[in-house]
Design a protein around this motif. Structure first.
Motif, short mmCIF file in Angstrom:
data_model
loop_
_atom_site.label_atom_id
_atom_site.label_comp_id
_atom_site.label_asym_id
_atom_site.label_seq_id
_atom_site.Cartn_x
_atom_site.Cartn_y
_atom_site.Cartn_z
N PRO A 117 0.80 -1.23 0.00
CA PRO A 117 0.00 0.00 0.00
C PRO A 117 0.83 1.28 0.00
O PRO A 117 0.42 2.29 -0.56
N ASP A 118 2.01 1.23 0.61
CA ASP A 118 2.87 2.42 0.67
C ASP A 118 3.97 2.39 -0.40
O ASP A 118 5.04 2.98 -0.22
N PHE A 119 3.69 1.73 -1.53
CA PHE A 119 4.73 1.52 -2.55
C PHE A 119 5.34 2.83 -3.04
O PHE A 119 6.54 2.90 -3.29
N THR A 120 4.53 3.87 -3.19
CA THR A 120 5.05 5.13 -3.74
C THR A 120 6.16 5.72 -2.88
O THR A 120 7.00 6.47 -3.38
N GLU A 354 15.51 -0.17 -21.19
CA GLU A 354 16.71 -0.96 -21.47
C GLU A 354 16.44 -2.46 -21.34
O GLU A 354 17.30 -3.23 -20.96
N ARG A 355 15.22 -2.86 -21.65
CA ARG A 355 14.78 -4.27 -21.62
C ARG A 355 14.81 -4.86 -20.21
O ARG A 355 14.86 -6.07 -20.03
N VAL A 356 14.74 -3.99 -19.19
CA VAL A 356 14.86 -4.47 -17.82
C VAL A 356 13.79 -3.90 -16.89
O VAL A 356 13.09 -4.65 -16.21
N PHE A 357 13.66 -2.58 -16.83
CA PHE A 357 12.82 -1.93 -15.82
C PHE A 357 11.47 -1.48 -16.40
O PHE A 357 11.45 -0.76 -17.40
N PRO A 358 10.34 -1.87 -15.77
CA PRO A 358 9.05 -1.27 -16.14
C PRO A 358 9.11 0.23 -15.83
O PRO A 358 9.30 0.62 -14.67
N PRO A 359 8.98 1.08 -16.83
CA PRO A 359 9.27 2.50 -16.62
C PRO A 359 8.21 3.27 -15.86
O PRO A 359 8.47 4.36 -15.37
N GLN A 360 7.00 2.71 -15.76
CA GLN A 360 5.91 3.47 -15.16
C GLN A 360 5.88 3.40 -13.64
O GLN A 360 5.10 4.11 -13.00
N LEU A 361 6.70 2.56 -13.04
CA LEU A 361 6.69 2.41 -11.58
C LEU A 361 7.27 3.64 -10.89
O LEU A 361 8.28 4.20 -11.33
N GLU A 362 6.65 4.01 -9.77
CA GLU A 362 7.13 5.18 -9.02
C GLU A 362 8.52 4.93 -8.43
O GLU A 362 9.32 5.86 -8.27
N LYS A 363 8.77 3.68 -8.08
CA LYS A 363 10.08 3.27 -7.54
C LYS A 363 10.64 2.14 -8.40
O LYS A 363 9.93 1.17 -8.67
N PRO A 364 11.90 2.23 -8.84
CA PRO A 364 12.47 1.19 -9.72
C PRO A 364 12.95 -0.02 -8.94
O PRO A 364 14.14 -0.35 -8.92
#
Length: 546
Positions: A117-120, A354-364
């Motif tokens: 719930p506190d992911f952001t 770069e074929r690795v990280f979902p770019p839309q996430l608030e935290k990588p």
């Protein structure tokens, strides 16, 4: 701050990820649904579990020096191209050497990975697992998904009218294939001419009454053996060749490429490919040309439809009395455990930064490892991704803000989703991709700097194979044995062949050194150009991977 990391899958990418986490001071827990490490390289006769594994006779398409983890060479007495049992033995040696198994929880299935719930603010994930029927919930600071892209067989039956409604014979996907025994004396149609389709056609031709190989692609066939008997990828995948491809006009590089392919045999005569074709694929297979020449394998165009016992092809021809249709049509990747908001955004690897990280996430704090198609070893690329990712988690490597990552992804993302049949189009140059991620991880070697400090090593790096050891010369994770590994890689290649030594007065090593010294000005120029201008995304001298 990232401390606890969940690693999903204990194949090549998962093992490398666990090791990279440990090197960065992180605390990894690896969840593996089966009872052992190895992923697809752990062969099994059983098909009951639906676990994808290689077939019994498979041999690697990339050589051991170009496929190893960057600080752990294959044993020198291993052959250059390896059976699945030797690859699995190597994984076990790697896991023992770096004490990785104590971080792996076997027979544990990941059911769900959801944002807290506190992911952001925290970037944390709730991971639910199942072991022996018992569900357990965990909280992790980051997650590395290492399940690869060989997960669900892609079986496009709707594209082949009559295969389900009329055809009375057997049809199956290549994931179900283990060996030739069930096909003895039968007339077999193999659909798809990737590496697997080519391999299975050749193997089946030894026992089947007849083998037909259907393809809709222009396909160039290459041998693992290159000039003077050395592995093709060691000879072809070099920074010098990569530079030439960048400097020369595209039309000229294509002409050189096709001329080289046809120097072995004329692909047009065999019905495989034309030098006029703009779309094509490349496969590795030493025996397929002879099977076509001897008639034990017959090449056919795409299937138009099936009748009760025959296949009708798009050129109007028909082959009667087909007993078995074997679909070598690839695999879909899937991440059923990821929450829908994340899973729905991943169409293919171009949906990832770069074929690795979902770019839309608030935290990588979520990384997909190994969802790549390279013109070299996927295992080596996966390890490089893991080094970069764990550096990001540990705070050493920085990512752009989500808005910039999303913009970068949208520039490359296609308007429609491609199917696995077209995966060849997703391949990237091994050197270009490795160098790009190595720059981000701070581990890319500088040829120019080495020319001033260690000319012998610089020349070996520039003119010799772009082997994984190059990425252990500098930066975090630097390995003291990298220089020696680079300078002795040709000896390790020849070592397993020295079972019978004959006299030879030639001194190839001396000749190679003189060639490199004479080419020193070209190396200097190359270093300057590579530092000044961007590099291309594809190299015609690099090779396809299994």
């Amino acid at each position: 701050m990232v401390r606890r990391v969940a690693v999903i899958g204990a194949g090549a990418g998962g093992l490398a990820s666990v090791k990279c986490c440990l090197e960065e001071g992180l605390e990894p827990t690896c969840f593996e649904s089966s009872e052992d490490i190895g992923g697809v390289w752990r062969y099994t006769d059983s098909r009951a579990s639906r676990r994808v594994s290689v077939y019994r006779s498979v041999i690697t398409n990339t050589s051991k020096e170009m496929s190893c983890f960057s600080d752990f060479p294959f044993p020198e007495d291993f052959p250059s191209y390896l059976s699945h049992s030797l690859v699995l033995e190597y994984f076990r040696m790697y896991a023992r050497h770096f004490d990785l198994l104590r971080h792996v929880r076997f027979q544990t299935t990941v059911l769900s990975v959801r944002k807290r719930p506190d992911f952001t603010s925290s970037g944390q994930w709730e991971v639910v697992t199942e072991t022996d029927g018992v569900h357990e919930s965990h909280v992790f600071d980051a997650v590395m998904v290492c399940t690869g892209h060989y997960q669900e067989p892609y079986l496009p039956l709707a594209s082949f009218p009559g295969i389900e409604s009329r055809f009375k014979g057997q049809h199956l996907h290549s994931w179900e294939y283990r060996d030739v025994q069930a096909f003895r004396g039968k007339r077999v149609l193999v659909v798809g001419i990737g590496n697997t389709g080519g391999d299975l056609s050749v193997e089946l031709s030894r026992v089947a009454a007849k083998v037909f190989l259907s393809t809709r692609s222009n396909t160039w066939v290459m041998s693992r053996i290159s000039d003077h008997g050395f592995p093709l990828d060691m000879v072809g995948t070099t920074r010098f060749n990569h530079l030439l491809e960048w400097l020369l006009p595209t039309a000229l590089t294509r002409r050189i490429r096709f001329r080289k392919f046809n120097s072995w045999f004329n692909h047009t005569n065999y019905g495989l490919a034309s030098s006029k074709s703009s779309k094509f694929k490349m496969i590795i297979n030493e025996e397929l040309p002879f099977c076509l020449l001897s008639g034990t394998v017959v090449l056919k165009p795409n299937v138009k439809e099936f009748t009760e016992s025959s296949a009708v092809f798009e050129d109007g021809t028909t082959e009667e009395n087909i007993d078995v249709v074997l679909f070598a049509t690839g695999y879909n990747f899937s991440f059923p455990f990821l929450e829908e908001s994340v899973r729905s955004t991943i169409d293919d690897n171009r949906s990832l930064y770069e074929r690795v990280f979902p770019p839309q996430l608030e935290k990588p704090t979520l990384a997909i490892i190994g969802l790549i198609q390279l013109t070299g070893s996927i295992m080596v690329g996966s390890e490089m991704q893991a080094r970069w990712v764990t550096g990001v988690f540990a705070g050493w490597n920085k990512l752009p803000p989500p808005r910039r990552m999303m913009a970068e992804v949208l520039k490359r993302k296609p308007p429609v989703k491609r199917n696995p049949y077209e995966r060849e189009n997703l391949k990237m140059s091994f050197i270009s991709y490795m160098d790009k991620i190595a720059v981000r991880a701070g581990v890319k070697p500088s040829v120019l700097r080495l020319l001033l400090t260690d000319p012998q090593l610089a020349l070996a790096i520039f003119f010799g194979p772009c082997s994984p050891y190059q990425y252990r010369l500098v930066g975090r994770g630097k390995w003291s044995g990298a220089r020696a590994a680079i300078l002795t890689q040709w000896q390790r290649t020849l070592k397993p062949l020295r079972t019978r030594v004959v006299g030879d007065n030639s001194n190839s090593c001396s000749g190679w050194c003189w060639m490199c010294l004479l080419a020193l000005p070209a190396a200097l120029t190359a270093g300057f150009l590579f530092s000044k201008y961007p590099q291309p995304g594809w190299s015609p001298w690099a090779l396809p991977q299994l």
